[in-house]
Design a protein around this motif. Structure first.
Motif, PDB file in Angstrom:
ATOM      1  N   GLY A   1     -12.553 -18.564  -2.051  1.00  0.00           N
ATOM      2  CA  GLY A   1     -11.465 -18.108  -1.190  1.00  0.00           C
ATOM      3  C   GLY A   1     -10.766 -16.895  -1.775  1.00  0.00           C
ATOM      4  N   VAL A   2     -10.700 -15.823  -1.031  1.00  0.00           N
ATOM      5  CA  VAL A   2     -10.147 -14.571  -1.543  1.00  0.00           C
ATOM      6  C   VAL A   2      -8.621 -14.597  -1.521  1.00  0.00           C
ATOM      7  N   SER A   3      -8.023 -14.275  -2.649  1.00  0.00           N
ATOM      8  CA  SER A   3      -6.598 -13.978  -2.749  1.00  0.00           C
ATOM      9  C   SER A   3      -6.435 -13.062  -3.957  1.00  0.00           C
ATOM     10  N   PRO A   4      -5.410 -12.213  -3.982  1.00  0.00           N
ATOM     11  CA  PRO A   4      -5.274 -11.253  -5.089  1.00  0.00           C
ATOM     12  C   PRO A   4      -5.273 -11.942  -6.447  1.00  0.00           C
ATOM     13  N   ILE A   5      -5.988 -11.356  -7.385  1.00  0.00           N
ATOM     14  CA  ILE A   5      -6.015 -11.852  -8.763  1.00  0.00           C
ATOM     15  C   ILE A   5      -5.029 -11.045  -9.585  1.00  0.00           C
ATOM     16  N   ASN A   6      -4.101 -11.735 -10.234  1.00  0.00           N
ATOM     17  CA  ASN A   6      -3.170 -11.051 -11.122  1.00  0.00           C
ATOM     18  C   ASN A   6      -3.792 -10.924 -12.512  1.00  0.00           C
ATOM     19  N   ILE A   7      -3.849  -9.714 -13.029  1.00  0.00           N
ATOM     20  CA  ILE A   7      -4.401  -9.467 -14.355  1.00  0.00           C
ATOM     21  C   ILE A   7      -3.240  -9.218 -15.313  1.00  0.00           C
ATOM     22  N   GLY A   8      -3.069 -10.098 -16.281  1.00  0.00           N
ATOM     23  CA  GLY A   8      -1.998  -9.932 -17.248  1.00  0.00           C
ATOM     24  C   GLY A   8      -0.807 -10.832 -17.029  1.00  0.00           C
ATOM     25  N   SER A   9      -1.003 -11.961 -16.384  1.00  0.00           N
ATOM     26  CA  SER A   9       0.122 -12.869 -16.137  1.00  0.00           C
ATOM     27  C   SER A   9       0.598 -13.540 -17.413  1.00  0.00           C
ATOM     28  N   ASN A  10      -0.276 -13.667 -18.402  1.00  0.00           N
ATOM     29  CA  ASN A  10       0.057 -14.373 -19.638  1.00  0.00           C
ATOM     30  C   ASN A  10       0.133 -13.418 -20.832  1.00  0.00           C
ATOM     31  N   THR A  11      -0.934 -12.685 -21.076  1.00  0.00           N
ATOM     32  CA  THR A  11      -0.941 -11.700 -22.160  1.00  0.00           C
ATOM     33  C   THR A  11      -1.342 -10.339 -21.590  1.00  0.00           C
TER      34      THR A  11
ATOM     35  N   ALA B   1     -13.589  -3.683  -8.272  1.00  0.00           N
ATOM     36  CA  ALA B   1     -13.738  -2.495  -7.428  1.00  0.00           C
ATOM     37  C   ALA B   1     -15.072  -2.517  -6.687  1.00  0.00           C
ATOM     38  N   ASP B   2     -16.113  -2.969  -7.376  1.00  0.00           N
ATOM     39  CA  ASP B   2     -17.450  -2.984  -6.766  1.00  0.00           C
ATOM     40  C   ASP B   2     -17.518  -3.935  -5.578  1.00  0.00           C
ATOM     41  N   CYS B   3     -16.815  -5.069  -5.684  1.00  0.00           N
ATOM     42  CA  CYS B   3     -16.872  -6.040  -4.581  1.00  0.00           C
ATOM     43  C   CYS B   3     -15.612  -5.983  -3.703  1.00  0.00           C
ATOM     44  N   ARG B   4     -14.795  -4.979  -3.939  1.00  0.00           N
ATOM     45  CA  ARG B   4     -13.604  -4.734  -3.110  1.00  0.00           C
ATOM     46  C   ARG B   4     -12.673  -5.941  -3.067  1.00  0.00           C
ATOM     47  N   HIS B   5     -12.376  -6.434  -4.247  1.00  0.00           N
ATOM     48  CA  HIS B   5     -11.490  -7.594  -4.371  1.00  0.00           C
ATOM     49  C   HIS B   5     -10.099  -7.121  -4.771  1.00  0.00           C
TER      50      HIS B   5
ATOM     51  N   ARG C   1      -7.930   1.943  -0.738  1.00  0.00           N
ATOM     52  CA  ARG C   1      -8.382   0.829   0.103  1.00  0.00           C
ATOM     53  C   ARG C   1      -7.353  -0.308   0.152  1.00  0.00           C
ATOM     54  N   ARG C   2      -6.178  -0.072  -0.426  1.00  0.00           N
ATOM     55  CA  ARG C   2      -5.138  -1.104  -0.494  1.00  0.00           C
ATOM     56  C   ARG C   2      -5.640  -2.361  -1.204  1.00  0.00           C
ATOM     57  N   LEU C   3      -6.205  -2.137  -2.390  1.00  0.00           N
ATOM     58  CA  LEU C   3      -6.773  -3.226  -3.160  1.00  0.00           C
ATOM     59  C   LEU C   3      -6.074  -3.441  -4.505  1.00  0.00           C
ATOM     60  N   VAL C   4      -5.058  -2.641  -4.837  1.00  0.00           N
ATOM     61  CA  VAL C   4      -4.446  -2.784  -6.160  1.00  0.00           C
ATOM     62  C   VAL C   4      -2.977  -2.386  -6.124  1.00  0.00           C
ATOM     63  N   GLN C   5      -2.202  -3.043  -6.956  1.00  0.00           N
ATOM     64  CA  GLN C   5      -0.819  -2.677  -7.208  1.00  0.00           C
ATOM     65  C   GLN C   5      -0.545  -2.929  -8.686  1.00  0.00           C
ATOM     66  N   VAL C   6       0.130  -1.982  -9.332  1.00  0.00           N
ATOM     67  CA  VAL C   6       0.411  -2.061 -10.767  1.00  0.00           C
ATOM     68  C   VAL C   6       1.908  -2.254 -10.975  1.00  0.00           C
ATOM     69  N   PHE C   7       2.255  -3.122 -11.911  1.00  0.00           N
ATOM     70  CA  PHE C   7       3.652  -3.316 -12.292  1.00  0.00           C
ATOM     71  C   PHE C   7       3.801  -2.977 -13.771  1.00  0.00           C
TER      72      PHE C   7
ATOM     73  N   LEU D   1      -7.341  -8.265   2.125  1.00  0.00           N
ATOM     74  CA  LEU D   1      -8.292  -9.306   1.728  1.00  0.00           C
ATOM     75  C   LEU D   1      -9.598  -9.232   2.505  1.00  0.00           C
ATOM     76  N   ARG D   2      -9.626  -8.456   3.563  1.00  0.00           N
ATOM     77  CA  ARG D   2     -10.768  -8.481   4.481  1.00  0.00           C
ATOM     78  C   ARG D   2     -11.973  -7.704   3.990  1.00  0.00           C
ATOM     79  N   GLN D   3     -11.787  -6.849   3.002  1.00  0.00           N
ATOM     80  CA  GLN D   3     -12.886  -5.988   2.568  1.00  0.00           C
ATOM     81  C   GLN D   3     -13.813  -6.659   1.547  1.00  0.00           C
ATOM     82  N   PHE D   4     -13.420  -7.819   1.049  1.00  0.00           N
ATOM     83  CA  PHE D   4     -14.176  -8.456  -0.028  1.00  0.00           C
ATOM     84  C   PHE D   4     -15.614  -8.724   0.375  1.00  0.00           C
TER      85      PHE D   4
END
Length: 367
Positions: free
Chosen positions: A130-140, A161-165, A189-195, A348-351
């Protein structure tokens, strides 16, 4: 003459923690003893531990979350432990599960998931994923110093990026700029947001609180670089520590907005498990004249305790001081035109699930 006393914690240049207490699962306690020779003969500071990186083979890399106060359901952390050494890091106690200390071990003994990209590709290709955004760096932090050499975060981004997730990234290191060649096309492609996390503009304080993270002004420059390249970027004023860095909230929000940040968020300091002791030790070493006041305000925000794990209040606290922080944040956000951290909707539709390369199958691809 300055003499090193092994029984008394001392600040270590370039490190956040000053000691290495055992984790809560340990049954054996260690105590340093001086036989008299070193302290009698040498005028020395506390020893400076070196960073050790150990490769590990991960069986899974995507973790699921159902906490009601966290706005993502999937996360991924390329590293366990973090060399940034932020003394307030709520992830420190997780090192206890490795039979390592949440103190110096957390920032000097790093575990790197060397097969991250391989396992990520396998998990994304499972039937029924099931596709939902993956947060990278939630812990470290995914862009801590070792990433410059190991490039595990970049490998994961290449898979996504390759699978448009879609994914979100949280960091306090300007190294994120290195991956603009991946982030810009994903942003289109509206696939990323950086904080970017910035909780103070005081370089001296940051050097003690977050000794190996990028300097605050460098993080603001990273916000500008990302924004100018078209990557949606937000600022996290986190964590806010009362009577220590809360005075900088408005100026951080102002300068981040000027640099191009589109949304903002904040949290207050959290002190679970062994972190309580480590943080008190840091206060005694670096701001002894304010230590009691800081802890008093923290306790006021958590019902009289150092920490309250209640999902409703653990991120921002409760009480008079917590309410004042909330109002200050809201006023500053309105003044600078910030949206909420959740306002950007990732697509989420491009995955398309990863698959093995097949020259024959590629004949029928339409994308």
């Amino acid at each position: 003459m300055h003499v090193f006393d092994p029984d008394r914690p001392q600040a270590i240049k370039g490190r956040g923690a000053a000691s290495n207490p055992e984790g809560r699962f340990e049954t054996v306690r260690h105590q340093v003893e001086d036989d008299g020779w070193q302290s009698a003969l040498l005028d020395t500071d506390a020893p400076r531990p070196r960073t050790e990186v150990t490769a590990e083979r991960a069986r899974s890399v995507i973790t699921r979350n159902d906490s009601p106060d966290i706005h993502f359901t999937q996360a991924m952390n390329p590293y366990r432990g973090c060399e940034h050494g932020c003394v307030y890091c709520f992830a420190r106690p997780s090192h206890s599960y490795l039979n390592l200390s949440p103190g110096l071990d957390f920032e000097t003994r790093i575990r790197a998931k060397e097969n991250l990209a391989e396992v990520l590709r396998r998990e994304l290709s499972r039937p029924g994923y099931g596709v939902s955004p993956i947060n990278i760096g939630s812990n470290t932090d995914p862009y801590q110093p070792v990433e410059k050499r190991l490039r595990l975060t970049r490998g994961a981004l290449e898979v996504l990026a390759d699978c448009r997730h879609p994914c979100t990234i949280v960091t306090k290191n300007a190294l994120v700029e290195r991956d603009l060649d991946l982030l810009v096309p994903m942003a289109e492609r509206r696939l990323v947001q950086v904080f970017i996390s910035v909780n103070s503009l005081d370089n001296r304080l940051a050097a003690k609180l977050e000794p190996r993270a990028s300097a605050p002004h460098r993080r603001l420059r990273a916000i500008r670089t990302l924004a100018d390249a078209g990557v949606p970027v937000g600022v996290l004023v986190a964590p806010i520590i009362p009577a220590l860095n809360d005075k900088d909230m408005e100026i951080v929000l102002a300068q981040a907005a000027e640099a191009g940040a589109r949304c903002a968020g904040y949290t207050t300091v959290r002190l679970p498990w062994e972190l309580k002791t480590l943080f008190r030790e840091w206060l005694a070493l670096h701001v002894p004249q304010r230590a009691e006041h800081v802890m008093s305000l923290i306790q006021q925000m958590h019902g009289g305790r150092d920490y309250d794990s209640d999902f409703r209040t653990r991120m921002r606290g409760q009480g008079v001081f917590a309410e004042m922080l909330r109002r200050r944040f809201e006023v500053a956000c309105r003044r600078h035109g910030y949206g909420r951290a959740r306002d950007l909707e990732l697509d989420l539709r491009q995955f398309r699930p990863p698959r093995e390369a097949s020259p024959q199958g590629d004949l029928f691809r339409t994308d």
